[in-house]
Design a protein around this motif. Structure first.
Motif, PDB file in Angstrom:
ATOM      1  N   SER A 125       0.818  -1.215   0.000  1.00 47.64           N
ATOM      2  CA  SER A 125       0.000   0.000   0.000  1.00 47.64           C
ATOM      3  C   SER A 125       0.848   1.260   0.000  1.00 47.64           C
ATOM      4  CB  SER A 125      -0.923   0.007   1.229  1.00 47.64           C
ATOM      5  OG  SER A 125      -1.818  -1.081   1.178  1.00 47.64           O
ATOM      6  N   TYR A 126       1.941   1.266   0.811  1.00 45.32           N
ATOM      7  CA  TYR A 126       2.790   2.452   0.874  1.00 45.32           C
ATOM      8  C   TYR A 126       4.199   2.024   1.271  1.00 45.32           C
ATOM      9  CZ  TYR A 126       4.290   7.246   1.713  1.00 45.32           C
ATOM     10  OH  TYR A 126       4.953   8.447   1.655  1.00 45.32           O
ATOM     11  N   SER A 127       4.971   1.636   0.259  1.00 42.85           N
ATOM     12  CA  SER A 127       6.308   1.085   0.516  1.00 42.85           C
ATOM     13  C   SER A 127       7.253   2.036   1.244  1.00 42.85           C
ATOM     14  CB  SER A 127       6.939   0.619  -0.798  1.00 42.85           C
ATOM     15  OG  SER A 127       6.288  -0.549  -1.274  1.00 42.85           O
ATOM     16  N   PRO A 128       7.170   3.370   1.057  1.00 40.85           N
ATOM     17  CA  PRO A 128       8.084   4.239   1.797  1.00 40.85           C
ATOM     18  C   PRO A 128       7.976   4.100   3.317  1.00 40.85           C
ATOM     19  CG  PRO A 128       7.179   5.439  -0.056  1.00 40.85           C
ATOM     20  CD  PRO A 128       6.434   4.127   0.018  1.00 40.85           C
ATOM     21  N   ASP A 129       6.865   3.600   3.816  1.00 39.11           N
ATOM     22  CA  ASP A 129       6.681   3.437   5.261  1.00 39.11           C
ATOM     23  C   ASP A 129       6.714   1.975   5.688  1.00 39.11           C
ATOM     24  OD1 ASP A 129       6.587   5.031   7.493  1.00 39.11           O
ATOM     25  OD2 ASP A 129       4.408   5.230   7.531  1.00 39.11           O
ATOM     26  N   ALA A 130       7.252   1.103   4.836  1.00 35.05           N
ATOM     27  CA  ALA A 130       7.182  -0.333   5.088  1.00 35.05           C
ATOM     28  C   ALA A 130       7.917  -0.741   6.362  1.00 35.05           C
ATOM     29  CB  ALA A 130       7.735  -1.112   3.901  1.00 35.05           C
ATOM     30  N   LEU A 131       9.084  -0.152   6.602  1.00 36.84           N
ATOM     31  CA  LEU A 131       9.852  -0.564   7.783  1.00 36.84           C
ATOM     32  C   LEU A 131       9.076  -0.260   9.057  1.00 36.84           C
ATOM     33  CD1 LEU A 131      13.566   0.302   6.965  1.00 36.84           C
ATOM     34  CD2 LEU A 131      12.148  -1.613   6.216  1.00 36.84           C
ATOM     35  N   TRP A 132       8.456   0.910   9.133  1.00 41.83           N
ATOM     36  CA  TRP A 132       7.633   1.232  10.308  1.00 41.83           C
ATOM     37  C   TRP A 132       6.486   0.231  10.437  1.00 41.83           C
ATOM     38  CZ3 TRP A 132       2.397   2.265  10.406  1.00 41.83           C
ATOM     39  CH2 TRP A 132       1.875   2.580  11.664  1.00 41.83           C
ATOM     40  N   PHE A 133       5.830  -0.075   9.317  1.00 44.88           N
ATOM     41  CA  PHE A 133       4.678  -0.977   9.386  1.00 44.88           C
ATOM     42  C   PHE A 133       5.118  -2.356   9.866  1.00 44.88           C
ATOM     43  CE2 PHE A 133       1.030  -3.418   8.249  1.00 44.88           C
ATOM     44  CZ  PHE A 133      -0.025  -2.518   8.302  1.00 44.88           C
ATOM     45  N   GLU A 149      11.003  -0.657  -5.748  1.00 50.90           N
ATOM     46  CA  GLU A 149      11.586   0.011  -6.911  1.00 50.90           C
ATOM     47  C   GLU A 149      10.586   0.975  -7.555  1.00 50.90           C
ATOM     48  OE1 GLU A 149      14.711  -0.136  -8.117  1.00 50.90           O
ATOM     49  OE2 GLU A 149      15.332  -1.438  -6.461  1.00 50.90           O
ATOM     50  N   ALA A 150       9.317   0.576  -7.625  1.00 49.78           N
ATOM     51  CA  ALA A 150       8.292   1.438  -8.206  1.00 49.78           C
ATOM     52  C   ALA A 150       8.078   2.698  -7.371  1.00 49.78           C
ATOM     53  CB  ALA A 150       6.979   0.675  -8.344  1.00 49.78           C
ATOM     54  N   ALA A 151       8.354   2.608  -6.060  1.00 50.42           N
ATOM     55  CA  ALA A 151       8.208   3.759  -5.171  1.00 50.42           C
ATOM     56  C   ALA A 151       9.446   4.656  -5.193  1.00 50.42           C
ATOM     57  CB  ALA A 151       7.935   3.293  -3.749  1.00 50.42           C
ATOM     58  N   GLY A 152      10.428   4.308  -6.025  1.00 48.94           N
ATOM     59  CA  GLY A 152      11.627   5.120  -6.136  1.00 48.94           C
ATOM     60  C   GLY A 152      12.614   4.922  -5.007  1.00 48.94           C
ATOM     61  N   ILE A 153      12.532   3.792  -4.337  1.00 53.10           N
ATOM     62  CA  ILE A 153      13.390   3.506  -3.190  1.00 53.10           C
ATOM     63  C   ILE A 153      14.586   2.668  -3.633  1.00 53.10           C
ATOM     64  CG2 ILE A 153      13.506   2.286  -0.968  1.00 53.10           C
ATOM     65  CD1 ILE A 153      10.506   2.992  -0.656  1.00 53.10           C
ATOM     66  N   ASP A 154      15.762   3.033  -3.205  1.00 55.04           N
ATOM     67  CA  ASP A 154      16.977   2.271  -3.495  1.00 55.04           C
ATOM     68  C   ASP A 154      16.992   1.051  -2.590  1.00 55.04           C
ATOM     69  OD1 ASP A 154      19.562   1.194  -3.560  1.00 55.04           O
ATOM     70  OD2 ASP A 154      20.477   3.128  -3.997  1.00 55.04           O
ATOM     71  N   CYS A 155      16.659  -0.100  -3.155  1.00 56.23           N
ATOM     72  CA  CYS A 155      16.525  -1.312  -2.350  1.00 56.23           C
ATOM     73  C   CYS A 155      17.842  -1.734  -1.705  1.00 56.23           C
ATOM     74  CB  CYS A 155      15.979  -2.454  -3.201  1.00 56.23           C
ATOM     75  SG  CYS A 155      14.186  -2.451  -3.347  1.00 56.23           S
ATOM     76  N   LEU A 156      18.950  -1.568  -2.414  1.00 53.78           N
ATOM     77  CA  LEU A 156      20.232  -1.971  -1.853  1.00 53.78           C
ATOM     78  C   LEU A 156      20.566  -1.129  -0.628  1.00 53.78           C
ATOM     79  CD1 LEU A 156      22.270  -2.570  -5.129  1.00 53.78           C
ATOM     80  CD2 LEU A 156      21.259  -4.279  -3.609  1.00 53.78           C
ATOM     81  N   GLU A 157      20.251   0.152  -0.687  1.00 53.75           N
ATOM     82  CA  GLU A 157      20.449   1.018   0.478  1.00 53.75           C
ATOM     83  C   GLU A 157      19.487   0.641   1.596  1.00 53.75           C
ATOM     84  OE1 GLU A 157      19.832   5.728   1.500  1.00 53.75           O
ATOM     85  OE2 GLU A 157      20.786   5.204  -0.416  1.00 53.75           O
ATOM     86  N   LEU A 158      18.237   0.328   1.224  1.00 53.72           N
ATOM     87  CA  LEU A 158      17.229  -0.064   2.215  1.00 53.72           C
ATOM     88  C   LEU A 158      17.654  -1.326   2.955  1.00 53.72           C
ATOM     89  CD1 LEU A 158      14.274   0.374   3.320  1.00 53.72           C
ATOM     90  CD2 LEU A 158      13.583  -1.293   1.598  1.00 53.72           C
ATOM     91  N   ILE A 159      18.177  -2.306   2.215  1.00 55.79           N
ATOM     92  CA  ILE A 159      18.592  -3.563   2.837  1.00 55.79           C
ATOM     93  C   ILE A 159      19.648  -3.312   3.903  1.00 55.79           C
ATOM     94  CG2 ILE A 159      19.808  -5.746   2.388  1.00 55.79           C
ATOM     95  CD1 ILE A 159      18.361  -5.749  -0.351  1.00 55.79           C
TER      96      ILE A 159
END
Length: 231
Positions: A125-133, A149-159
């Protein structure tokens, strides 16, 4: 990794000899449940492991009669599941984090479902807030690479920012490519290509969780074959 793919019917189920299958269902009527029940029985007969991924049934609904309707149907899917359910993260109807009655409704429904089977929460629903959820609600995580990726988030940095607790909770990975708008409007769920970012992210995740289930969320026999060729 345990590699699998998603289906919504049995059209090409027997064309792919993979042990893990996700039954995806956009629930709208009892006919949808009957179709999923048929697929679940067929997969059990084939001794293949499967997870059920229902959509359009919301855990954070606060109208009692609607919440009960959603939960009643989610429980029906839970009782026929094998490895459990994959559900979505949710936001308020007008956007923003769940809080108060909405958070309690989600948590209450999740507790009732987890008394029946494991439940994994996907960022949808809202990937930018996934870690909080995930930190707030999840006992199991479905990490959807394409949605990040569709939300414009750098997955490698997120990991690299994932806590050890969240890493331990990753049970499934949804794998598909972000590649611009499709006919239905979404920008992801494209087949994989050689050297695409999503495969690099998958490799990074597998270093942390080599035993996870990886579910290809692409549609059509040709797209599945092409995506599998890169894996």
């Amino acid at each position: 990794m345990n590699l699998g793919f998603r289906i919504s019917d049995d059209k090409y189920l027997d064309e792919f000899d993979l042990e893990l299958v996700q039954i995806s269902v956009w629930h709208g009527s009892d006919e949808d449940f009957e179709r999923v029940d048929f697929l679940a029985r067929k997969l059990r007969d084939q001794k293949r492991r499967f997870v059920i991924h229902p959509s359009r049934l919301y855990l954070s609904e606060t109208r009692p009669e609607v919440w009960e309707y959603y939960l009643r149907h989610l429980k029906k899917y839970a009782f026929i599941s094998d490895l459990g359910l994959i559900v979505h993260d949710e936001t308020l109807a007008w956007g923003g984090r769940l809080h108060g009655a909405w958070a309690e409704a989600y948590r209450s429904a999740l507790t009732e479902l987890e008394a029946i089977c494991p439940v994994s929460i996907e960022n949808a629903s809202y990937s930018p807030d996934a870690l909080w959820f995930w930190e707030s609600f999840a006992n199991s995580i479905t990490f959807d690479i394409g949605h990040f990726e569709a939300a414009g988030i750098d997955c490698l940095e997120l990991i690299n920012s994932l806590s050890s607790d969240l890493i331990k909770k990753i049970q499934f990975i949804h794998l598909h490519r972000n590649n611009g708008p499709k006919e239905v409007g979404i920008t992801d769920h494209w087949p994989l290509e050689e050297g695409c970012q999503e495969i690099a992210v998958l490799k990074a995740l597998l270093k942390l969780r080599p035993e996870v289930g990886v579910i290809l969320e692409v549609d059509g026999e040709d797209d599945l074959k092409n995506s599998l060729s890169f894996l």
